[in-house]
Write a protein that holds these residues in place. Structure first.
Motif, PDB file in Angstrom:
ATOM      1  N   LEU A   1      10.468   6.258  -8.292  1.00 24.78           N
ATOM      2  CA  LEU A   1       9.601   6.291  -9.527  1.00 24.78           C
ATOM      3  C   LEU A   1       9.621   7.796 -10.077  1.00 24.78           C
ATOM      4  O   LEU A   1       8.878   8.096 -10.670  1.00 24.78           O
ATOM      5  N   GLN A   2      10.679   8.587  -9.643  1.00 27.64           N
ATOM      6  CA  GLN A   2      10.735  10.058 -10.128  1.00 27.64           C
ATOM      7  C   GLN A   2       9.661  10.888  -9.823  1.00 27.64           C
ATOM      8  O   GLN A   2       9.198  11.864 -10.635  1.00 27.64           O
ATOM      9  N   GLN A   3       8.980  10.826  -8.467  1.00 27.48           N
ATOM     10  CA  GLN A   3       7.887  11.501  -8.079  1.00 27.48           C
ATOM     11  C   GLN A   3       8.575  12.860  -7.167  1.00 27.48           C
ATOM     12  O   GLN A   3       9.566  12.591  -6.450  1.00 27.48           O
ATOM     13  N   PRO A   4       7.966  13.712  -6.892  1.00 24.93           N
ATOM     14  CA  PRO A   4       8.395  14.724  -6.053  1.00 24.93           C
ATOM     15  C   PRO A   4       8.226  14.212  -4.590  1.00 24.93           C
ATOM     16  O   PRO A   4       7.510  13.422  -4.427  1.00 24.93           O
ATOM     17  N   ASP A   5       9.100  14.880  -3.754  1.00 25.74           N
ATOM     18  CA  ASP A   5       8.768  14.520  -2.304  1.00 25.74           C
ATOM     19  C   ASP A   5       7.543  15.074  -1.877  1.00 25.74           C
ATOM     20  O   ASP A   5       7.114  16.109  -2.200  1.00 25.74           O
ATOM     21  N   LEU A   6       6.783  14.202  -1.155  1.00 22.92           N
ATOM     22  CA  LEU A   6       5.332  14.276  -0.644  1.00 22.92           C
ATOM     23  C   LEU A   6       5.349  14.212   0.675  1.00 22.92           C
ATOM     24  O   LEU A   6       6.127  13.668   1.434  1.00 22.92           O
ATOM     25  N   PRO A   7       4.404  14.956   1.401  1.00 19.50           N
ATOM     26  CA  PRO A   7       4.337  14.888   2.813  1.00 19.50           C
ATOM     27  C   PRO A   7       3.541  13.483   3.208  1.00 19.50           C
ATOM     28  O   PRO A   7       2.985  12.874   2.560  1.00 19.50           O
ATOM     29  N   ILE A   8       4.013  13.192   4.587  1.00 20.72           N
ATOM     30  CA  ILE A   8       3.549  12.165   5.181  1.00 20.72           C
ATOM     31  C   ILE A   8       2.455  12.607   6.624  1.00 20.72           C
ATOM     32  O   ILE A   8       3.192  13.265   7.301  1.00 20.72           O
ATOM     33  N   ALA A   9       1.660  11.923   6.738  1.00 18.19           N
ATOM     34  CA  ALA A   9       0.874  12.268   8.221  1.00 18.19           C
ATOM     35  C   ALA A   9       0.728  11.039   8.709  1.00 18.19           C
ATOM     36  O   ALA A   9       0.828   9.738   8.354  1.00 18.19           O
ATOM     37  N   VAL A  10       0.417  11.310   9.919  1.00 12.57           N
ATOM     38  CA  VAL A  10      -0.073  10.037  10.990  1.00 12.57           C
ATOM     39  C   VAL A  10      -1.326  10.302  11.547  1.00 12.57           C
ATOM     40  O   VAL A  10      -1.554  11.414  12.031  1.00 12.57           O
TER      41      VAL A  10
ATOM     42  N   SER B   1       0.697  -1.079   0.030  1.00 15.26           N
ATOM     43  CA  SER B   1      -0.136  -0.088  -0.040  1.00 15.26           C
ATOM     44  C   SER B   1       0.944   1.412  -0.112  1.00 15.26           C
ATOM     45  O   SER B   1       0.576   2.417  -0.816  1.00 15.26           O
ATOM     46  N   VAL B   2       2.000   1.268   0.643  1.00 10.95           N
ATOM     47  CA  VAL B   2       3.005   2.376   0.667  1.00 10.95           C
ATOM     48  C   VAL B   2       3.504   2.484  -0.840  1.00 10.95           C
ATOM     49  O   VAL B   2       3.342   3.711  -0.994  1.00 10.95           O
ATOM     50  N   VAL B   3       3.926   1.657  -1.279  1.00  9.98           N
ATOM     51  CA  VAL B   3       4.371   1.783  -2.701  1.00  9.98           C
ATOM     52  C   VAL B   3       3.401   2.268  -3.722  1.00  9.98           C
ATOM     53  O   VAL B   3       3.454   3.099  -4.532  1.00  9.98           O
ATOM     54  N   ARG B   4       2.216   1.699  -3.628  1.00 10.55           N
ATOM     55  CA  ARG B   4       1.025   2.138  -4.184  1.00 10.55           C
ATOM     56  C   ARG B   4       0.833   3.440  -4.273  1.00 10.55           C
ATOM     57  O   ARG B   4       0.823   4.278  -5.172  1.00 10.55           O
ATOM     58  N   ALA B   5       0.643   4.143  -3.028  1.00  9.54           N
ATOM     59  CA  ALA B   5       0.664   5.633  -2.961  1.00  9.54           C
ATOM     60  C   ALA B   5       1.788   6.288  -3.593  1.00  9.54           C
ATOM     61  O   ALA B   5       1.562   7.415  -4.283  1.00  9.54           O
ATOM     62  N   ALA B   6       2.960   5.693  -3.392  1.00 13.58           N
ATOM     63  CA  ALA B   6       4.136   6.492  -4.404  1.00 13.58           C
ATOM     64  C   ALA B   6       3.855   6.528  -5.611  1.00 13.58           C
ATOM     65  O   ALA B   6       4.242   7.485  -6.207  1.00 13.58           O
ATOM     66  N   ARG B   7       3.542   5.434  -6.226  1.00 11.45           N
ATOM     67  CA  ARG B   7       3.279   5.235  -7.626  1.00 11.45           C
ATOM     68  C   ARG B   7       2.439   6.220  -8.199  1.00 11.45           C
ATOM     69  O   ARG B   7       2.653   6.719  -9.213  1.00 11.45           O
ATOM     70  N   TYR B   8       1.383   6.323  -7.534  1.00 11.37           N
ATOM     71  CA  TYR B   8       0.411   7.454  -8.098  1.00 11.37           C
ATOM     72  C   TYR B   8       0.679   8.766  -7.737  1.00 11.37           C
ATOM     73  O   TYR B   8      -0.008   9.648  -8.264  1.00 11.37           O
ATOM     74  N   GLY B   9       1.700   8.890  -6.750  1.00  9.52           N
ATOM     75  CA  GLY B   9       2.095  10.192  -6.388  1.00  9.52           C
ATOM     76  C   GLY B   9       1.001  10.834  -5.274  1.00  9.52           C
ATOM     77  O   GLY B   9       0.831  12.192  -5.489  1.00  9.52           O
ATOM     78  N   PHE B  10       0.476   9.876  -4.560  1.00 11.27           N
ATOM     79  CA  PHE B  10      -0.327  10.544  -3.510  1.00 11.27           C
ATOM     80  C   PHE B  10       0.413  10.707  -2.257  1.00 11.27           C
ATOM     81  O   PHE B  10       1.264   9.900  -1.664  1.00 11.27           O
ATOM     82  N   PRO B  11       0.352  11.873  -1.246  1.00 14.97           N
ATOM     83  CA  PRO B  11       0.806  11.882  -0.136  1.00 14.97           C
ATOM     84  C   PRO B  11       0.286  10.864   0.696  1.00 14.97           C
ATOM     85  O   PRO B  11      -0.740  10.255   0.471  1.00 14.97           O
ATOM     86  N   LEU B  12       0.923  10.303   1.938  1.00 18.01           N
ATOM     87  CA  LEU B  12       0.692   9.293   2.665  1.00 18.01           C
ATOM     88  C   LEU B  12       0.181   9.518   3.985  1.00 18.01           C
ATOM     89  O   LEU B  12       0.777  10.457   4.672  1.00 18.01           O
ATOM     90  N   VAL B  13      -0.800   8.724   4.362  1.00 14.55           N
ATOM     91  CA  VAL B  13      -1.305   8.828   5.859  1.00 14.55           C
ATOM     92  C   VAL B  13      -1.060   7.560   6.490  1.00 14.55           C
ATOM     93  O   VAL B  13      -1.692   6.348   5.996  1.00 14.55           O
ATOM     94  N   LEU B  14      -0.267   7.532   7.463  1.00 13.30           N
ATOM     95  CA  LEU B  14      -0.069   6.168   8.460  1.00 13.30           C
ATOM     96  C   LEU B  14      -1.147   5.970   9.492  1.00 13.30           C
ATOM     97  O   LEU B  14      -1.147   6.833  10.269  1.00 13.30           O
ATOM     98  N   ALA B  15      -1.914   4.962   9.507  1.00 19.96           N
ATOM     99  CA  ALA B  15      -2.783   4.859  10.348  1.00 19.96           C
ATOM    100  C   ALA B  15      -1.937   3.960  11.619  1.00 19.96           C
ATOM    101  O   ALA B  15      -1.836   2.637  11.475  1.00 19.96           O
ATOM    102  N   ILE B  16      -1.562   4.472  12.631  1.00 24.16           N
ATOM    103  CA  ILE B  16      -0.727   4.000  13.764  1.00 24.16           C
ATOM    104  C   ILE B  16      -1.902   3.987  14.808  1.00 24.16           C
ATOM    105  O   ILE B  16      -1.877   4.920  15.605  1.00 24.16           O
ATOM    106  N   ILE B  17      -2.314   2.698  15.024  1.00 23.79           N
ATOM    107  CA  ILE B  17      -3.336   2.545  16.106  1.00 23.79           C
ATOM    108  C   ILE B  17      -2.914   1.574  17.408  1.00 23.79           C
ATOM    109  O   ILE B  17      -3.761   1.535  18.397  1.00 23.79           O
TER     110      ILE B  17
END
Length: 346
Positions: free
Chosen positions: A222-231, A185-201
């Motif tokens: 994947l030559q995507q720009p650096d994108l934000p990560i949220a938790v 799922s992490v790699v998929r988000a990167a492949r599409y160029g979506f910022p990532l939210v990690l659900a840490i419960i």
């Protein structure tokens, strides 16, 4: 370090101060009031979940967010999460583009598969297609977010031929992908160029550092720009550590045991609860305690946003409102102070 600090709720069905269950319509109105307060005290983001079960009152988050938009001025508004697998990407785009208009550009989408599966039979989807549905619909929504005519073909949804979708937004929609810790799922988000939210419960937030590293490496490869990560992590704030633990425990115990009985988990114990607060993902305590723990989560993972899920079970609305006030007036300034103090050393 600049970090956004938000709040999430699933519209958990609360009880009154006398222990009486709150009716669903009042829970929804209370969520709107909670978001209003969050806006006033300086919270950056307010997210509402989508669920289709009796524990939670919010099944149509976009409607709730539109009501909140009409009564707030600056806070960003989104889902936590939109269950894309059982929705239609065209309608998701249309609803959030509309929300973006009425909120004057404050709409966000967090896309996910959800941690519950009630929406699949409810809307006529086969659980055997759980993974394929999300992959295919994420692909289509990614194309729609470019706000240009789309020609697209998939296996589980009818094709589109030069389809243009309206309304257009003023500056595009901010969309994230929420994941629970699967490397795929992490790699998929990167492949599409979506910022990532990690659900840490559960467990120590720092153990998610390999996923943060994987995301950054995947973006680079994947030559995507650096994108934000949220938790996204759960918690509860009261005036003192002891009060927070005591007020949060009854709803936490009931919620975990109810869901656990469905999933084959053993009953939660008070010792396990205390351990999660001391060493795990539960951000529970006084403003200083919660601020210190959020700052540590931000530091250990290098994230750009932290969203506190401030509801878990039946805690009364009055206690939630007080916690939101403490979050905005004490926790957020303290987190930023703690992070700023470390910048020269960095």
């Amino acid at each position: 370090m600049t970090v956004e600090l938000g709040l999430d709720t699933f519209g958990d069905r609360t009880v009154g101060l006398d222990g009486t269950p709150t009716p669903y319509p009042q829970v929804i109105r209370d969520v709107v009031a909670e978001a209003e307060l969050a806006d006033r005290v300086g919270v950056d983001f307010f997210g509402v979940g989508e669920h289709h079960r009796d524990d939670f009152a919010i099944s149509a988050p976009e409607v709730v967010l539109a009501a909140i938009a009409s009564r707030t001025e600056r806070i960003h508004l989104g889902t936590a999460v939109t269950v894309l697998s059982s929705d239609d990407p065209v309608r998701v785009y249309e609803k959030f583009a509309t929300l973006d208009a009425v909120s004057n550009g404050r709409a966000e989408i967090i896309l996910g598969r959800g941690s519950f599966t009630e929406s699949f039979p409810l809307f006529g989807f086969n659980l055997q297609d759980y993974e394929a549905l999300f992959e295919e619909k994420l692909d289509l929504l990614h194309a729609l977010l470019a706000e240009k005519p789309v020609t697209w073909t998939g296996a589980l949804r009818p094709a589109l031929q030069d389809a243009d979708v309206f309304p257009k937004t003023a500056n595009g929609l901010r969309a994230w992908v929420g994941v629970g810790g699967s490397p795929e799922s992490v790699v998929r988000a990167a492949r599409y160029g979506f910022p990532l939210v990690l659900a840490i419960i559960g467990g120590q937030p720092a153990r998610f550092a390999p996923y943060v590293d994987l995301y950054h490496r995947a973006l680079a490869q994947l030559q995507q720009p650096d994108l934000p990560i949220a938790v996204h992590s759960p918690g509860f704030i009261a005036d003192t550590d002891e009060e927070a633990r005591e007020l949060y425990w009854p709803g936490y115990e009931a919620m975990n045991n109810r869901i656990g009985s469905e999933r084959g988990w053993p009953p939660v114990t008070r010792d396990r609860y205390e351990a999660e607060i001391e060493h795990g993902a539960q951000h529970v305590g006084s403003p200083e305690t919660v601020a210190q723990k959020i700052a540590e989560t931000v530091r250990s993972l290098g994230i750009q946003r932290f969203d506190l899920k401030y509801t878990s079970g039946s805690a009364p609305h009055e206690h939630l409102m007080h916690g939101i006030e403490l979050y905005g007036t004490q926790v957020i300034p303290r987190v930023r102070e703690l992070l700023a103090a470390e910048e020269p050393a960095a």
